[in-house]
Structure formats: C-alpha cells, structure tokens
Design a protein around this motif. Structure first.
Motif, mmCIF file in Angstrom:
data_model
loop_
_atom_site.group_PDB
_atom_site.id
_atom_site.type_symbol
_atom_site.label_atom_id
_atom_site.label_comp_id
_atom_site.label_asym_id
_atom_site.label_seq_id
_atom_site.Cartn_x
_atom_site.Cartn_y
_atom_site.Cartn_z
ATOM 1 N N HIS A 245 1.347 -1.561 -0.368
ATOM 2 C CA HIS A 245 0.218 0.203 0.102
ATOM 3 C C HIS A 245 0.615 1.152 -0.365
ATOM 4 O O HIS A 245 0.669 2.228 -0.097
ATOM 5 N N ALA A 246 2.177 1.205 0.284
ATOM 6 C CA ALA A 246 2.849 2.797 0.368
ATOM 7 C C ALA A 246 2.802 2.860 -0.362
ATOM 8 O O ALA A 246 3.056 4.103 -0.710
ATOM 9 N N THR A 247 3.416 2.051 -1.693
ATOM 10 C CA THR A 247 3.248 1.968 -3.667
ATOM 11 C C THR A 247 1.893 2.153 -4.312
ATOM 12 O O THR A 247 1.888 3.424 -4.878
ATOM 13 N N SER A 248 1.429 1.513 -3.738
ATOM 14 C CA SER A 248 0.101 0.998 -4.643
ATOM 15 C C SER A 248 -1.046 2.173 -4.324
ATOM 16 O O SER A 248 -1.455 2.884 -5.042
ATOM 17 N N ASP A 249 -0.574 3.310 -2.827
ATOM 18 C CA ASP A 249 -1.866 4.699 -2.155
ATOM 19 C C ASP A 249 -1.354 5.233 -3.657
ATOM 20 O O ASP A 249 -2.118 6.536 -4.126
ATOM 21 N N ILE A 250 0.142 5.924 -4.063
ATOM 22 C CA ILE A 250 0.729 6.707 -4.924
ATOM 23 C C ILE A 250 0.213 6.768 -6.045
ATOM 24 O O ILE A 250 -0.552 7.655 -7.072
ATOM 25 N N THR A 251 0.018 5.854 -6.722
ATOM 26 C CA THR A 251 -0.460 5.551 -7.969
ATOM 27 C C THR A 251 -2.027 6.124 -7.816
ATOM 28 O O THR A 251 -2.360 6.324 -9.203
ATOM 29 N N GLU A 252 -2.505 5.132 -6.546
ATOM 30 C CA GLU A 252 -4.251 5.155 -7.126
ATOM 31 C C GLU A 252 -4.380 7.255 -6.916
ATOM 32 O O GLU A 252 -5.697 7.416 -7.680
ATOM 33 N N LYS A 253 -3.854 8.001 -5.774
ATOM 34 C CA LYS A 253 -3.971 9.395 -5.876
ATOM 35 C C LYS A 253 -3.836 9.832 -7.368
ATOM 36 O O LYS A 253 -4.234 10.750 -8.035
ATOM 37 N N ILE A 254 -2.877 9.210 -8.309
ATOM 38 C CA ILE A 254 -2.556 10.011 -9.098
ATOM 39 C C ILE A 254 -3.240 9.916 -9.983
ATOM 40 O O ILE A 254 -4.185 10.804 -11.125
ATOM 41 N N VAL A 255 -4.025 8.148 -9.803
ATOM 42 C CA VAL A 255 -5.788 8.201 -10.694
ATOM 43 C C VAL A 255 -6.570 9.290 -10.501
ATOM 44 O O VAL A 255 -7.743 9.502 -11.226
ATOM 45 N N ILE A 256 -6.795 8.955 -8.935
ATOM 46 C CA ILE A 256 -7.978 9.915 -8.708
ATOM 47 C C ILE A 256 -7.660 11.820 -9.077
ATOM 48 O O ILE A 256 -8.859 12.309 -9.771
ATOM 49 N N ALA A 257 -6.292 12.238 -9.158
ATOM 50 C CA ALA A 257 -6.073 13.120 -9.017
ATOM 51 C C ALA A 257 -5.944 13.705 -11.116
ATOM 52 O O ALA A 257 -6.707 14.236 -10.918
ATOM 53 N N SER A 258 -5.807 11.875 -11.922
ATOM 54 C CA SER A 258 -6.581 12.423 -13.076
ATOM 55 C C SER A 258 -8.067 13.009 -13.552
ATOM 56 O O SER A 258 -8.288 13.745 -14.151
ATOM 57 N N ALA A 259 -8.369 12.092 -12.726
ATOM 58 C CA ALA A 259 -9.866 12.422 -12.700
ATOM 59 C C ALA A 259 -10.553 13.389 -12.592
ATOM 60 O O ALA A 259 -11.166 14.125 -12.993
ATOM 61 N N LYS A 260 -9.973 14.164 -11.539
ATOM 62 C CA LYS A 260 -10.404 15.694 -11.146
ATOM 63 C C LYS A 260 -10.291 16.423 -12.286
ATOM 64 O O LYS A 260 -11.107 16.960 -12.623
ATOM 65 N N SER A 261 -9.351 16.076 -13.050
ATOM 66 C CA SER A 261 -8.305 17.249 -13.755
ATOM 67 C C SER A 261 -9.435 17.004 -15.402
ATOM 68 O O SER A 261 -9.950 17.505 -15.620
ATOM 69 N N PHE A 262 -9.250 15.824 -15.233
ATOM 70 C CA PHE A 262 -10.582 15.565 -16.908
ATOM 71 C C PHE A 262 -11.489 16.315 -16.191
ATOM 72 O O PHE A 262 -12.021 16.975 -17.266
ATOM 73 N N PHE A 263 -13.047 15.554 -15.163
ATOM 74 C CA PHE A 263 -13.758 16.689 -15.439
ATOM 75 C C PHE A 263 -13.670 17.635 -15.196
ATOM 76 O O PHE A 263 -14.567 18.107 -15.712
ATOM 77 N N ASN A 264 -13.086 18.533 -14.514
ATOM 78 C CA ASN A 264 -12.751 20.102 -14.649
ATOM 79 C C ASN A 264 -11.936 20.600 -15.907
ATOM 80 O O ASN A 264 -12.465 21.812 -15.622
ATOM 81 N N ARG A 265 -11.892 19.374 -16.896
ATOM 82 C CA ARG A 265 -11.484 20.072 -18.059
ATOM 83 C C ARG A 265 -12.573 20.932 -18.949
ATOM 84 O O ARG A 265 -13.911 20.109 -18.814
ATOM 85 N N GLY A 266 -12.878 21.966 -19.268
ATOM 86 C CA GLY A 266 -13.733 22.523 -20.000
ATOM 87 C C GLY A 266 -13.893 21.820 -21.591
ATOM 88 O O GLY A 266 -13.353 22.643 -22.563
#
Length: 413
Positions: free
Chosen positions: A176-197
């Motif tokens: 989880h020490a490494t996989s949690d970082i990857t999961e956070k990147i996936v979530i951050a990417s989703a937020k960025s995509f939805f906020n894109r105009g």
C-alpha cells in the motif's frame, strides 16, 4: 549449523528502502512513482492534452450513455483476468534453494489473492456506481463527485478485504505504501479530466475514465508478480491460510531483554577490533521438546560482511557433539576450517569463513552458550591466533557476555 534463507525484519518504508537501495527493480518502481508524484501537475497537463486529442478527434462519436457504460470493455477484461489471468499468473524467478519452494508457492498464492480482491472489488464498485447513478441526467461536477467517491470507497473496501482474507500485514504495509501513490495519481487525473472545459456529457467523460482505469488495471496485473517478488524473505516467518509461508524458516531467538542488544553489539564490536575478526556472534544453548539446540542471539559484523544470524537458529546440538566435548575438555577452540569435518567445512565456506574462534560461555557451572568469531581473511586469522594471551582474552569476553543470555525461568524457546 544448518543454512536457511535470509529474512528481513523491517517493514513499511524501511523495507522499501532495503529493496531500492540496491538499484534493482524495486528502485525503478519506486523512482517512477516518486517521479509521478513530484511531476503530478505536469502529468495532469499531459493527460489533458492526450484526452483532448482523443475526444476532439472523435467528436462525432464521443457521446456515450449509461447503456454504453454497462457494456464497457473494462467489465469483459475484468472477467478475463479473474478467470484466465489468475490461472496463468506465475512468479518469474525460481527458488534458489529447495527449501524455498513452498515459500515461492505461498507468495504466488498471495499474488493471486491480491489480484482477485482488487479486480472483484473494482468490478462490484463500478457496476454499483453505474446502476445506482442517474448518469445521463447529472452535470459534470456531480458526476465527478460521485465517481471520486466510488474510487475512494473501492480502495478502502479492497484494504478491508485483504486484511480479512489474511494477507500478511508486512506485505500490505509495503504494497500500500506504493500502490496508494498510484491510486492518488489516478484520482487526481479524474478530477483534472472532469474539470477540463470541453463539451462532453458526464456519461461520456465517465466512459473515457473507464478507459483509463482499464489500462491501469492491466498494468497492475503485469506488475503484481514483480511487487510480490520484491518482498524477498520478509514473509518467511508469516502464515497464510493457516500454514507457514516457509516451512524451513526458523524464528530468530530474541534477547532476554531488548535493551541488551545495543550493549552486546558494542562489546562484540570491541571483540572484532581486538581479534581482527570479520563477524562475531553469541549463541545460546537451550532445550525444546526434549531436544538440545543452540541459536544465535546477538551478532556484529565489520563493514561489507553479510549477516548470518538468521541462518544460525534452532541448530540441533547432536550435529555438534564433538565441538561441545572439546570445549568441555579443553575450553576455547581456535582453528582454520581445514581442521573440521567435511560438512562443517561446507557450512563455513557458505559463510565465507577461513578460520574461527569458539569460546564457551558458562552460567551455573555449565556451558550456557558460546562466543564465536569468524575470520574471512586467513591473514587476519593468523595474526589473531598468534596472540599469546588468546585464551585469556576470549574467556574474559565470554564472562562479560554471560549475563546477557540468562533467560527467565520457564521461558518458551
């Protein structure tokens, strides 16, 4: 003394450091994840450009509904990995020792369970998300909130199920020490995509995020064996499905009190300096289930010399009766390895030993343990053995170590 595989006691970030500091596969996995984290803003910008390229190059087709989501390829691929992929999953490296075969199989079983739990959970989470959300009639902000909530709850559920399944905590801390970082990147990417105009419906954006998740899940499957293999010997003392992961593993005998470790190590360092030794350790003699054993309790090595303390555990004294007899009659033993039997010579060669000092440690007028000094350099051994006061010095050290191998009455070895 029997040889058994090495075990690393550290867990969490310390265990990761032990893996990455050799610049092996663990290092590069860690380096990539950290790079992703440090460059997360640039990566999100890159994802924006990539998605824009896809969506705008297919503007006429880029419209999906709830029905399309229910038929998304991610569900078919998840079924494939859970059915066919799990059966084909194998660790890449073969065990180096015959006694490691069950350990390799146990790690492989854990890899399959980790994949099964992750994929089963994400399939349930995405299915419930699509079925329970009126995706065709919500705006992007609400869709983003629901989708991020789905991913977050999915991660929590995965961790809970892995614990309930009995996946060793040592592995989970590291995984989880490494996989949690990857999961956070996936979530951050989703937020960025939805906020894109861009002029896309919420269901269409979710469809594209399903594409991203599908690629991410494929990467997880391809990399899970490397993640499991990077654990090395950390799990050898653990149990899985009610069985020891490595049947040949023998738990290290702990000191009578944890404060003794540093005190004894400082004294062993002094022994190494005094005798030009490479490795020094203290063994304790004890009886368990009617059989006499000895185990190494303390150890110190000079820089560049490997630890052997985990290989000197639960050694039957029946294999060293001659050595005990010699110590009872003559006291200390100091010899190059050619003076020993073939089996002992082979064992010493595995440790890289060219010569050795062995001095009995007495408590209550009986041999309670031994002080051992290994010499990897025969020249250093010859220098030390020519000391006219060798026996007196060894016996003096042995007396100093005696209190640190006295265990409470009734102690369960």
């Amino acid at each position: 003394m029997n040889e058994i595989p090495m075990l690393t006691n550290d867990s969490g970030w310390l265990v990761i450091w032990n893996d990455i500091k050799t610049f092996g596969a663990g290092f590069w996995a860690f380096f990539i994840l950290i790079s992703f984290y440090v460059l997360k803003d640039q990566i999100k910008d890159l994802i924006k450009v990539f998605i824009q390229k896809i969506t705008f190059s297919t503007t006429k087709k880029a419209h999906y509904t709830k029905k399309d989501l229910l038929k998304h390829p991610i569900f078919h691929d998840l079924d494939y990995w859970l059915d066919i992929g799990l059966k084909a999953l194998k660790l890449k490296s073969s065990p180096t020792h015959h006694e490691d075969e069950d350990y390799t199989q146990s790690k492989e079983d854990i890899a399959k369970e980790v994949i099964r739990i992750k994929y089963t959970t994400i399939k349930e989470s995405l299915t419930n998300f699509v079925n329970e959300t009126d995706i065709d009639n919500i705006d992007n902000d609400v869709a983003c909130m629901y989708f991020i909530d789905c991913l977050t709850k999915n991660l929590v559920t995965q961790k809970k199920r892995m614990l309930e399944r009995g996946i060793p905590l040592k592995f989970l801390n590291k995984f989880h020490a490494t996989s949690d970082i990857t999961e956070k990147i996936v979530i951050a990417s989703a937020k960025s995509f939805f906020n894109r105009g861009c002029d896309l419906t919420a269901s269409t954006k979710i469809y594209f995020m399903f594409n991203t998740l599908n690629g991410y899940l494929n990467i997880i499957f391809n990399n899970i064996t490397e993640a499991i293999e990077s654990i090395n010997g950390d799990l050898k003392g653990e149990y899985f499905d009610g069985k020891p992961m490595c049947s040949s593993f023998k738990k290290q005998l702990n000191p009578p009190h944890p404060t003794y470790t540093l005190i004894v190590k400082e004294k062993l360092d002094e022994v190494l300096r005094d005798f030009y030794g490479s490795r020094a350790f203290i063994c304790k003699y004890f009886k368990k289930d009617g059989v006499n054993y000895h185990s190494a309790v303390y150890e110190s090595t000079i820089k560049g010399v490997t630890s052997e303390i985990h290989n000197i555990q639960m050694i039957s004294d029946d294999k060293d009766k001659n050595m005990l007899t010699i110590m009872k009659e003559s006291g200390c033993i100091a010899a190059d390895i050619s003076k020993f039997g073939a089996t002992t010579i082979e064992r010493f060669n595995t440790r890289g030993v060219k010569g050795i000092f062995i001095c009995p440690i007495y408590n209550n007028q009986k041999i309670d343990g031994v002080l051992c000094v290994d010499f990897i350099s025969i020249e250093k051994f010859n220098m030390a053995i020519n000391d006219h006061d060798l026996d007196e010095k060894l016996q003096k050290y042995a007396q100093e170590f005696a209190p640190y191998i006295v265990y409470p009455e009734g102690y369960k070895f």
